[in-house]
Design a protein around this motif. Structure first.
Motif, PDB file in Angstrom:
ATOM      1  N   MET A 160       3.772  -4.537   1.151  1.00 14.54           N
ATOM      2  CA  MET A 160       5.183  -4.231   1.384  1.00 14.54           C
ATOM      3  C   MET A 160       5.693  -4.948   2.639  1.00 14.54           C
ATOM      4  SD  MET A 160       6.074  -2.384  -1.186  1.00 14.54           S
ATOM      5  CE  MET A 160       4.965  -3.473  -2.064  1.00 14.54           C
ATOM      6  N   LYS A 161       4.896  -4.939   3.701  1.00 11.61           N
ATOM      7  CA  LYS A 161       5.291  -5.652   4.926  1.00 11.61           C
ATOM      8  C   LYS A 161       5.449  -7.141   4.655  1.00 11.61           C
ATOM      9  CE  LYS A 161       3.463  -2.626   8.474  1.00 11.61           C
ATOM     10  NZ  LYS A 161       2.459  -2.409   9.512  1.00 11.61           N
ATOM     11  N   MET A 164       9.630  -0.475   6.955  1.00 11.43           N
ATOM     12  CA  MET A 164       8.726   0.674   6.916  1.00 11.43           C
ATOM     13  C   MET A 164       9.256   1.756   7.851  1.00 11.43           C
ATOM     14  SD  MET A 164       6.681  -0.895   4.979  1.00 11.43           S
ATOM     15  CE  MET A 164       4.963  -0.587   4.864  1.00 11.43           C
ATOM     16  N   CYS A 176       9.021   2.940   2.247  1.00 12.26           N
ATOM     17  CA  CYS A 176       9.152   1.481   2.213  1.00 12.26           C
ATOM     18  C   CYS A 176      10.485   1.156   1.531  1.00 12.26           C
ATOM     19  CB  CYS A 176       7.997   0.860   1.431  1.00 12.26           C
ATOM     20  SG  CYS A 176       6.376   1.272   2.074  1.00 12.26           S
TER      21      CYS A 176
END
Length: 161
Positions: free
Chosen positions: A137-138, A144, A156
């Motif tokens: 996700m990052k 976040m 997220c």
């Protein structure tokens, strides 16, 4: 042993048994990380919802091996939330297929589909101990945030506009 070739495509009704087999073959840990519980298989009503996404609001994309018989090795989906133009995502990749970029390709296809459906935000609640998913996700540019309602989860968020 080489990894199987695969293609990404929308889920189809005839994928029901493949999807059920996919879930049955996930490790208990992977099932926990995806469903927040251990499932022997998807209940019939859930299986039907998964293979029949609501057009225009929901989507499901599968990674399917090109070898015969085809096998689902990853699934990404989103469902429209009550808020306008916002949807919740979920993704899972087969244990034996991790580290091949399948999750990244599935999420990119899911984001593209959500944009095409004029969604503005993709949201997911990811267990804080699901480090591979949080890393993905990052890397894909998700914001976040701590999820105050349940500290076991990380929120997220990806703005699609």
């Amino acid at each position: 042993m080489s990894s199987p070739s695969y293609c990404l495509r929308p889920i189809e009704e005839q994928d029901a048994e493949r999807l059920q087999s996919f879930v049955r073959n996930l490790s208990p840990e992977t099932q926990r990380l995806r469903f927040n519980e251990i499932l022997k298989e998807l209940p019939p009503d859930m299986l039907q919802r998964y293979v029949h996404p609501n057009p225009g609001n929901d989507a499901a994309i599968v990674a399917v091996t090109t070898a015969q018989p085809p096998r689902i090795i990853g699934v990404a989906r989103y469902i429209h939330l009550d808020k306008p133009r916002e949807c919740e995502f979920a993704i899972v990749v087969a244990d034996d297929q991790r580290g091949r970029g399948i999750g990244s390709k599935l999420m990119q296809a899911l984001m593209k589909s959500a944009k095409e459906q004029h969604m503005e935000r993709l949201i997911g609640w990811v267990l804080r101990d699901n480090l591979p998913m949080l890393t993905l996700m990052k890397r894909l540019g998700f914001h976040m945030a701590r999820y105050v309602a349940d500290p076991e989860y990380q929120l997220c968020i990806k703005e699609l506009t």
